[in-house]
Design a protein around this motif. Structure first.
Motif, PDB file in Angstrom:
ATOM      1  N   MET A   1      18.807  -8.235  24.575  1.00  0.00           N
ATOM      2  CA  MET A   1      17.485  -8.886  24.686  1.00  0.00           C
ATOM      3  C   MET A   1      16.598  -8.393  23.534  1.00  0.00           C
ATOM      4  O   MET A   1      16.454  -7.196  23.338  1.00  0.00           O
ATOM      5  CB  MET A   1      16.858  -8.524  26.037  1.00  0.00           C
ATOM      6  N   PRO A   2      16.075  -9.274  22.791  1.00  0.00           N
ATOM      7  CA  PRO A   2      15.300  -8.860  21.609  1.00  0.00           C
ATOM      8  C   PRO A   2      13.987  -8.191  21.982  1.00  0.00           C
ATOM      9  O   PRO A   2      13.409  -8.471  23.024  1.00  0.00           O
ATOM     10  CB  PRO A   2      15.040 -10.171  20.871  1.00  0.00           C
ATOM     11  N   ILE A   3      13.550  -7.326  21.106  1.00  0.00           N
ATOM     12  CA  ILE A   3      12.239  -6.702  21.264  1.00  0.00           C
ATOM     13  C   ILE A   3      11.317  -7.268  20.195  1.00  0.00           C
ATOM     14  O   ILE A   3      11.641  -7.226  19.013  1.00  0.00           O
ATOM     15  CB  ILE A   3      12.332  -5.172  21.117  1.00  0.00           C
ATOM     16  N   TYR A   4      10.214  -7.806  20.643  1.00  0.00           N
ATOM     17  CA  TYR A   4       9.268  -8.383  19.706  1.00  0.00           C
ATOM     18  C   TYR A   4       8.080  -7.451  19.523  1.00  0.00           C
ATOM     19  O   TYR A   4       7.758  -6.661  20.404  1.00  0.00           O
ATOM     20  CB  TYR A   4       8.768  -9.737  20.206  1.00  0.00           C
ATOM     21  N   GLU A   5       7.465  -7.584  18.370  1.00  0.00           N
ATOM     22  CA  GLU A   5       6.279  -6.791  18.099  1.00  0.00           C
ATOM     23  C   GLU A   5       5.058  -7.698  18.203  1.00  0.00           C
ATOM     24  O   GLU A   5       5.058  -8.810  17.674  1.00  0.00           O
ATOM     25  CB  GLU A   5       6.363  -6.176  16.703  1.00  0.00           C
ATOM     26  N   TYR A   6       4.090  -7.211  18.905  1.00  0.00           N
ATOM     27  CA  TYR A   6       2.863  -7.974  19.104  1.00  0.00           C
ATOM     28  C   TYR A   6       1.679  -7.197  18.570  1.00  0.00           C
ATOM     29  O   TYR A   6       1.709  -5.967  18.484  1.00  0.00           O
ATOM     30  CB  TYR A   6       2.639  -8.250  20.595  1.00  0.00           C
ATOM     31  N   GLN A   7       0.645  -7.937  18.245  1.00  0.00           N
ATOM     32  CA  GLN A   7      -0.600  -7.292  17.833  1.00  0.00           C
ATOM     33  C   GLN A   7      -1.736  -7.884  18.634  1.00  0.00           C
ATOM     34  O   GLN A   7      -1.880  -9.106  18.744  1.00  0.00           O
ATOM     35  CB  GLN A   7      -0.849  -7.485  16.345  1.00  0.00           C
ATOM     36  N   CYS A   8      -2.526  -6.994  19.215  1.00  0.00           N
ATOM     37  CA  CYS A   8      -3.672  -7.428  19.993  1.00  0.00           C
ATOM     38  C   CYS A   8      -4.683  -8.111  19.074  1.00  0.00           C
ATOM     39  O   CYS A   8      -4.977  -7.628  17.987  1.00  0.00           O
ATOM     40  CB  CYS A   8      -4.312  -6.221  20.671  1.00  0.00           C
ATOM     41  N   THR A   9      -5.167  -9.237  19.525  1.00  0.00           N
ATOM     42  CA  THR A   9      -6.133  -9.970  18.701  1.00  0.00           C
ATOM     43  C   THR A   9      -7.540  -9.406  18.849  1.00  0.00           C
ATOM     44  O   THR A   9      -8.440  -9.787  18.111  1.00  0.00           O
ATOM     45  CB  THR A   9      -6.140 -11.455  19.090  1.00  0.00           C
ATOM     46  N   GLU A  10      -7.701  -8.511  19.805  1.00  0.00           N
ATOM     47  CA  GLU A  10      -9.037  -7.955  20.036  1.00  0.00           C
ATOM     48  C   GLU A  10      -9.236  -6.632  19.293  1.00  0.00           C
ATOM     49  O   GLU A  10     -10.225  -6.443  18.597  1.00  0.00           O
ATOM     50  CB  GLU A  10      -9.269  -7.746  21.530  1.00  0.00           C
ATOM     51  N   CYS A  11      -8.279  -5.712  19.463  1.00  0.00           N
ATOM     52  CA  CYS A  11      -8.456  -4.372  18.890  1.00  0.00           C
ATOM     53  C   CYS A  11      -7.455  -4.080  17.778  1.00  0.00           C
ATOM     54  O   CYS A  11      -7.557  -3.067  17.109  1.00  0.00           O
ATOM     55  CB  CYS A  11      -8.358  -3.305  19.986  1.00  0.00           C
ATOM     56  N   GLY A  12      -6.485  -4.964  17.595  1.00  0.00           N
ATOM     57  CA  GLY A  12      -5.539  -4.781  16.504  1.00  0.00           C
ATOM     58  C   GLY A  12      -4.381  -3.869  16.837  1.00  0.00           C
ATOM     59  O   GLY A  12      -3.551  -3.584  15.985  1.00  0.00           O
ATOM     60  N   GLY A  25       5.163 -14.452  25.126  1.00  0.00           N
ATOM     61  CA  GLY A  25       4.324 -13.264  25.146  1.00  0.00           C
ATOM     62  C   GLY A  25       2.905 -13.510  25.618  1.00  0.00           C
ATOM     63  O   GLY A  25       2.105 -12.594  25.663  1.00  0.00           O
ATOM     64  N   SER A  26       2.611 -14.737  25.971  1.00  0.00           N
ATOM     65  CA  SER A  26       1.233 -15.048  26.361  1.00  0.00           C
ATOM     66  C   SER A  26       0.838 -14.355  27.659  1.00  0.00           C
ATOM     67  O   SER A  26      -0.341 -14.220  27.960  1.00  0.00           O
ATOM     68  CB  SER A  26       1.050 -16.561  26.487  1.00  0.00           C
ATOM     69  N   GLU A  27       1.846 -13.932  28.411  1.00  0.00           N
ATOM     70  CA  GLU A  27       1.542 -13.253  29.661  1.00  0.00           C
ATOM     71  C   GLU A  27       1.371 -11.749  29.460  1.00  0.00           C
ATOM     72  O   GLU A  27       1.028 -11.035  30.397  1.00  0.00           O
ATOM     73  CB  GLU A  27       2.644 -13.521  30.696  1.00  0.00           C
ATOM     74  N   LEU A  28       1.619 -11.300  28.234  1.00  0.00           N
ATOM     75  CA  LEU A  28       1.478  -9.877  27.957  1.00  0.00           C
ATOM     76  C   LEU A  28       0.012  -9.496  27.801  1.00  0.00           C
ATOM     77  O   LEU A  28      -0.840 -10.335  27.554  1.00  0.00           O
ATOM     78  CB  LEU A  28       2.229  -9.520  26.667  1.00  0.00           C
ATOM     79  N   ALA A  35      -6.562  -6.882  26.646  1.00  0.00           N
ATOM     80  CA  ALA A  35      -6.760  -8.263  26.234  1.00  0.00           C
ATOM     81  C   ALA A  35      -5.436  -9.019  26.323  1.00  0.00           C
ATOM     82  O   ALA A  35      -4.364  -8.452  26.092  1.00  0.00           O
ATOM     83  CB  ALA A  35      -7.293  -8.323  24.810  1.00  0.00           C
ATOM     84  N   GLY A  36      -5.511 -10.261  26.660  1.00  0.00           N
ATOM     85  CA  GLY A  36      -4.302 -11.049  26.820  1.00  0.00           C
ATOM     86  C   GLY A  36      -3.965 -11.848  25.579  1.00  0.00           C
ATOM     87  O   GLY A  36      -4.698 -11.842  24.589  1.00  0.00           O
ATOM     88  N   ASN A  37      -2.851 -12.569  25.671  1.00  0.00           N
ATOM     89  CA  ASN A  37      -2.406 -13.472  24.615  1.00  0.00           C
ATOM     90  C   ASN A  37      -2.347 -12.804  23.245  1.00  0.00           C
ATOM     91  O   ASN A  37      -3.009 -13.228  22.307  1.00  0.00           O
ATOM     92  CB  ASN A  37      -3.319 -14.709  24.565  1.00  0.00           C
TER      93      ASN A  37
END
Ligand SMILES: [Zn+2]
Length: 70
Positions: A1-12, A25-28, A35-37
């Motif tokens: 299962m792949p691991i994706y990297e996300y960045q918060c759009t609020e705090c970075g 990832g929208s539920e993360l 912060a969501g999405n």
């Protein structure tokens, strides 16, 4: 299962999360500010700084630098 990297759009804040195929990832939520999405970063399965060596050989003249000995 792949691991994706996300960045918060609020705090970075950057964080990783395992995602099944089809999930976006929208539920993360951000682990820091909740912060969501978060924005999914274009990255491979392994993030920089992990224990996986870089086998791309970008700056290696032979392309074998960093590879384990035969
Ligand atoms: Zn955040």
């Amino acid at each position: 299962m792949p691991i994706y990297e996300y960045q918060c759009t609020e705090c970075g804040k950057k964080f990783e999360a395992r995602q099944s195929m089809g999930e976006d990832g929208s539920e993360l939520g951000c682990p820091v500010c909740k912060a969501g999405n978060p924005k999914r970063l274009l990255s491979s399965f392994f993030s920089p700084g992990s224990s996986m060596p870089d086998f791309s050989g970008g700056s290696c003249p032979t392309g074998t630098c960093g590879l384990p000995p035969m």
